[in-house]
Design a protein around this motif. Structure first.
Motif, short mmCIF file in Angstrom:
data_model
loop_
_atom_site.label_atom_id
_atom_site.label_comp_id
_atom_site.label_asym_id
_atom_site.label_seq_id
_atom_site.Cartn_x
_atom_site.Cartn_y
_atom_site.Cartn_z
N ILE A 211 0.84 -1.21 0.00
CA ILE A 211 0.00 0.00 0.00
C ILE A 211 0.87 1.25 0.00
O ILE A 211 0.62 2.21 -0.73
N HIS A 297 -5.53 4.20 6.34
CA HIS A 297 -6.39 3.69 5.27
C HIS A 297 -7.49 2.81 5.86
O HIS A 297 -8.55 2.64 5.23
N THR A 340 -9.53 -0.30 -0.45
CA THR A 340 -8.22 -0.81 -0.02
C THR A 340 -8.31 -2.30 0.29
O THR A 340 -7.43 -3.09 -0.10
#
Length: 568
Positions: A211, A297, A340
């Motif tokens: 990420i 996130h 995500t």
């Protein structure tokens, strides 16, 4: 903070002060107070040198910077290992052989009293103000975490630090720095472990790296030669090299550390230790910031991380506008969170990744827009700019870290602030007493007299730091500009020392007027160009060497003979 946190916090500081007193019992006279009777080993000196540089803003500000910009700030430190090697070869032998108390004392032996006084005065001026900033910068954050008025936080840090510095001198400072640096290392490890433990179940190291990678947060090298870019490979290797040489080679707060060594070898080993450890330490601190970026996130971050600013806006007549931004921020975060998880699932199954990545990028842009709009709103309501980068890591600590561990990590931030302040106080006191009081006012005083004056000077500088810290909040931009201000002086001071070490025919006039001309030139560069501040160090050094050498060539033969004799 819970009762357990307060217990950990109180026990830690009680132990630190007791340890400082115990280690300082062997001090003898003014040499003991300022130089630990020149008996320290490389390990303690090395950790103290590192602690002096690693202020609380290094710990909380750098993580916030990495949260915003990724790992690029690490380039700032790339020149430091090279600087340490140069210092070991060139600077340390001169200082060690001279048996001096301050770096500037050497310049009188090489040049004259005027050059010594000027360089020492510049140090006192820049470091005296920096001492106040060292107190103020973390106090504004810690006051929010602990629920204290920032003035109370400043006074607590200032009084504890001044007390053990007066009590034990440099020995107490070095051994306190050793403890606090070890605690800081532990704090970095604990923070990384806690961050990974608070990630959602099933999200591992590889996912975090992935990420961060798709957002280019791990990118740390910029090959641009543009001198207006603050952090590039070249500004770090060249500008950072000159800054490190100036800081570790001419700043009394650093030079005083390796003057305490029992031998030349011990001095060199302390700097080589820093060459190997400092950059990795900084990488780990920056990594905390990147991990925070990934963590948020999955958990919703605050729209504005400074709770004091949020409270002001919510209570204003524009509170409803801010509430609307918060609602939009919450919706967009939930969409990014879902995307995500989809991205990680797609990655594990080997499916196409483009769609989730595009959506995440769009949500990132929207979240950034909302954040900037909210900061603009805060600035309009408060009448001052909003910069909450220093609140990113502390906000995470007070929200997610368990009791007990939180107390230790808050103690780490306090320790970082105090380990920088105590170094400033001993350096300021030594320069004041040795370069001015003993040199110009009372050259024939007893050792006991100078020891008393040294403690009084430490108290005076501590009081100045506290008073300036209480006032500095009204100056705003001064805190942001402190590194630039340091670079205005460091390059020029470095040039004077290089002139002394490398140019055998250099004269006192060349050194003195070269220094003045260089500082004026750097100020002109800062005022009239967009050149990044790291390059100021290169400009200042080059101008002192050039102008100082030219003036020395034009000096009378008798002056040259005197200078050559002093150099020998």
């Amino acid at each position: 903070m819970s009762a357990v946190d307060w217990l950990v916090f109180t026990v830690y500081f009680g132990a630190v002060v007791a340890f400082a007193w115990y280690q300082s019992r062997r001090n003898r006279g003014i040499e003991g107070f300022f130089l630990a009777n020149r008996r320290m080993g490389w390990g303690a000196i090395g950790l103290s040198v590192m602690a002096t540089q690693a202020s609380a803003i290094t710990y909380i500000g750098t993580t916030g910077q990495a949260f915003d910009d990724g790992m690029e700030f690490v380039q700032f430190y790339l020149g430091q290992p090279i600087a340490m090697v140069i210092l070991c070869v060139l600077f340390v032998p001169f200082f060690h052989r001279s048996k001096i108390y301050t770096a500037y004392e050497y310049l009188e032996r090489r040049f004259d009293a005027k050059t010594r006084s000027m360089t020492s005065f510049l140090f006192l001026m820049s470091r005296g103000l920096a001492a106040g900033i060292v107190l103020y910068a973390p106090a504004i954050v810690l006051s929010v975490i602990m629920g204290w008025d920032e003035r109370v936080t400043i006074l607590v840090m200032g009084l504890i630090t001044v007390a053990y510095t007066i009590m034990g001198g440099i020995t107490a400072v070095i051994w306190t720095d050793v403890v606090q640096m070890l605690v800081m290392f532990a704090g970095i490890g604990i923070a990384l472990a806690v961050l990974f433990s608070t990630l959602p179940e099933g999200v591992g190291v590889a996912d975090v790296a992935y990420i961060g990678g798709i957002h280019e947060m791990w990118k740390s090298i910029d090959l641009s030669w543009d001198p207006t870019d603050r952090y590039t490979l070249w500004s770090g290797l060249i500008g950072g090299l000159f800054l490190a040489l100036g800081y570790f080679g001419t700043d009394q707060s650093q030079v005083q550390r390796y003057l305490t060594a029992s031998s030349l070898r011990q001095s060199r080993l302390s700097l080589i230790f820093n060459a190997f450890v400092k950059v990795p330490m900084q990488i780990f601190i920056l990594a905390i910031g990147v991990l925070l970026y990934v963590f948020y996130h999955f958990e919703r971050p605050p729209l504005v991380f400074n709770p004091a600013e949020v409270a002001v806006v919510e209570q204003s007549d524009r509170g409803d506008e801010f509430a609307g931004l918060e609602a939009a921020h919450e919706r967009t975060h939930e969409l990014r969170r879902t995307a995500t998880f989809e991205l990680l699932e797609a990655r594990r199954s080997g499916n196409a990744l483009a769609s989730p990545q595009r959506r995440i990028a769009a949500y990132d842009d929207e979240l950034e827009r909302l954040r900037e709009e909210s900061k603009t709103l805060v600035a309009e309501v408060r009448g001052a700019s909003s910069n909450d980068v220093n609140y990113v890591f502390p906000t995470y600590l007070i929200t997610y870290v368990p009791a007990g561990i939180l107390g230790l990590l808050i103690a780490v931030i306090f320790a970082a602030a105090m380990s920088s302040l105590d170094s400033e106080l001993t350096a300021l006191s030594s320069a004041t007493v040795i370069d001015f009081y003993r040199r110009h006012f009372k050259p024939d005083g007893s050792d006991a007299h100078y020891l008393l004056v040294s403690r009084l000077a430490t108290l005076a500088w501590g009081g100045f730091a506290v008073l300036f810290a209480l006032y500095v909040g009204q100056l705003g931009s001064l805190v942001e500009a402190v590194n630039e201000v340091g670079s205005i002086f460091y390059g020029s001071l470095l040039g004077v020392f290089l002139l002394a070490f490398l140019v055998r025919r250099a004269t006192a006039a060349g050194a003195f007027y070269g220094l003045i001309f260089a500082i004026c030139s750097v100020l002109a560069v800062a005022r009239f160009t967009d050149i990044a501040w790291l390059w100021y160090n290169v400009v200042g050094t080059a101008i002192v060497l050039l102008v100082g050498s030219l003036i020395s060539l034009l000096a009378r033969p008798s002056d040259q003979g005197r200078t050559e004799s002093a150099a020998g």
